[in-house]
Write a protein that holds these residues in place. Sequence first.
Motif, PDB file in Angstrom:
ATOM      1  N   ARG A 104      13.960 -35.560 -30.401  1.00 23.08           N
ATOM      2  CA  ARG A 104      12.946 -34.732 -29.745  1.00 23.08           C
ATOM      3  C   ARG A 104      13.588 -33.609 -28.941  1.00 23.08           C
ATOM      4  N   GLU A 105      14.619 -33.930 -28.184  1.00 19.47           N
ATOM      5  CA  GLU A 105      15.267 -32.917 -27.351  1.00 19.47           C
ATOM      6  C   GLU A 105      15.914 -31.829 -28.198  1.00 19.47           C
ATOM      7  N   ARG A 106      16.499 -32.208 -29.344  1.00 21.72           N
ATOM      8  CA  ARG A 106      17.103 -31.196 -30.213  1.00 21.72           C
ATOM      9  C   ARG A 106      16.030 -30.258 -30.763  1.00 21.72           C
ATOM     10  N   LEU A 107      14.911 -30.811 -31.182  1.00 23.63           N
ATOM     11  CA  LEU A 107      13.851 -29.978 -31.739  1.00 23.63           C
ATOM     12  C   LEU A 107      13.212 -29.081 -30.684  1.00 23.63           C
ATOM     13  N   GLU A 108      13.132 -29.570 -29.448  1.00 24.81           N
ATOM     14  CA  GLU A 108      12.522 -28.769 -28.382  1.00 24.81           C
ATOM     15  C   GLU A 108      13.319 -27.514 -28.063  1.00 24.81           C
ATOM     16  N   SER A 109      14.589 -27.484 -28.454  1.00 26.99           N
ATOM     17  CA  SER A 109      15.422 -26.320 -28.182  1.00 26.99           C
ATOM     18  C   SER A 109      15.280 -25.228 -29.251  1.00 26.99           C
ATOM     19  N   LEU A 110      14.497 -25.511 -30.305  1.00 25.86           N
ATOM     20  CA  LEU A 110      14.392 -24.587 -31.428  1.00 25.86           C
ATOM     21  C   LEU A 110      13.155 -23.706 -31.313  1.00 25.86           C
ATOM     22  N   SER A 111      13.223 -22.510 -31.913  1.00 22.88           N
ATOM     23  CA  SER A 111      12.068 -21.613 -31.892  1.00 22.88           C
ATOM     24  C   SER A 111      10.949 -22.140 -32.782  1.00 22.88           C
ATOM     25  N   HIS A 112      11.310 -22.750 -33.907  1.00 26.75           N
ATOM     26  CA  HIS A 112      10.322 -23.410 -34.767  1.00 26.75           C
ATOM     27  C   HIS A 112      10.515 -24.911 -34.620  1.00 26.75           C
ATOM     28  N   ARG A 113       9.544 -25.572 -33.976  1.00 29.54           N
ATOM     29  CA  ARG A 113       9.670 -27.011 -33.759  1.00 29.54           C
ATOM     30  C   ARG A 113       8.671 -27.756 -34.621  1.00 29.54           C
ATOM     31  N   PRO A 114       9.141 -28.442 -35.645  1.00 29.82           N
ATOM     32  CA  PRO A 114       8.207 -29.278 -36.407  1.00 29.82           C
ATOM     33  C   PRO A 114       7.724 -30.452 -35.576  1.00 29.82           C
ATOM     34  N   LEU A 115       6.587 -30.973 -35.961  1.00 30.93           N
ATOM     35  CA  LEU A 115       6.121 -32.208 -35.351  1.00 30.93           C
ATOM     36  C   LEU A 115       7.120 -33.322 -35.652  1.00 30.93           C
ATOM     37  N   LEU A 116       7.288 -34.222 -34.708  1.00 29.38           N
ATOM     38  CA  LEU A 116       8.212 -35.341 -34.855  1.00 29.38           C
ATOM     39  C   LEU A 116       7.440 -36.631 -34.655  1.00 29.38           C
ATOM     40  N   ILE A 117       7.389 -37.442 -35.708  1.00 26.61           N
ATOM     41  CA  ILE A 117       6.675 -38.708 -35.636  1.00 26.61           C
ATOM     42  C   ILE A 117       7.618 -39.844 -36.042  1.00 26.61           C
ATOM     43  N   ALA A 118       7.201 -41.071 -35.778  1.00 22.97           N
ATOM     44  CA  ALA A 118       8.048 -42.227 -36.076  1.00 22.97           C
ATOM     45  C   ALA A 118       7.307 -43.225 -36.940  1.00 22.97           C
ATOM     46  N   VAL A 119       8.023 -43.820 -37.884  1.00 20.13           N
ATOM     47  CA  VAL A 119       7.491 -44.900 -38.704  1.00 20.13           C
ATOM     48  C   VAL A 119       7.543 -46.195 -37.898  1.00 20.13           C
ATOM     49  N   THR A 120       6.460 -46.943 -37.931  1.00 24.54           N
ATOM     50  CA  THR A 120       6.430 -48.234 -37.239  1.00 24.54           C
ATOM     51  C   THR A 120       6.783 -49.339 -38.241  1.00 24.54           C
TER      52      THR A 120
END
Length: 241
Positions: A104-120
Amino acid sequence: MTVLSRNPRIIVALDYPSAAPALDLVSGLDPASCRLKVGKEMFTRLGPGFVEKLVGKGFDVFLDLKFHDIPNTVAAACAAAADLGVWMVNVHASGGSKMMMAARERLESLSHRPLLIAVTILTSLGEKDIAEIGFSGAPADNVIRLARLTADSGLDGIVCSPLEAAEVRPLVGPEFLLVTPGVRPASAVQDDQKRVMTPLNALNNGADLLVIGRPITAADDPQASLDRIQQEIAGFCGAQS
């Protein structure tokens, strides 16, 4: 920041062994009517260029690779997915909070942030299956535990069976995405999914996005099949918009 849009709600799973039939299907679909999912087989066979081609056609692409590794490796993989322009990417919640937060933290640093979800818990697993790999309790117990962990780690949502969505929804709030495979129209064969539900019932149960593969892709007329499902859920979607 990626907008948590629920519409279109149907994600078509492109589970093909080669590019030609997938592109043939996609050529007849409207990006405004569905999203697309690319999983492990297609990505392994066709590579990043195929994903970029789908994005270039205007589709929201869910890159379903279920990353599960040490935190730095998963974070770097998610950033690589973002470079392809994908709309959503996923990890395994069982990788733990440190792994999920690093991604999540890596994606938050990007200009284009895809949604990040988790498999249960995978929808192909029943109670005996999860006991075999060392998880105690029913599938729903484990889904709830991993859903809480994912939400606490700051991710955008989870993948879960539509059968568990009703139990998860009140625990995570309305903004947390519930992405549900195991969705089959009433007339469709269940195939290898064990915990399944019809599209409208899944939405009524708390699901946001519906992953549907063979009932659309293996149909004699895939667009007609998609249209029938859209008609089935139109009342719900209209009430929610």
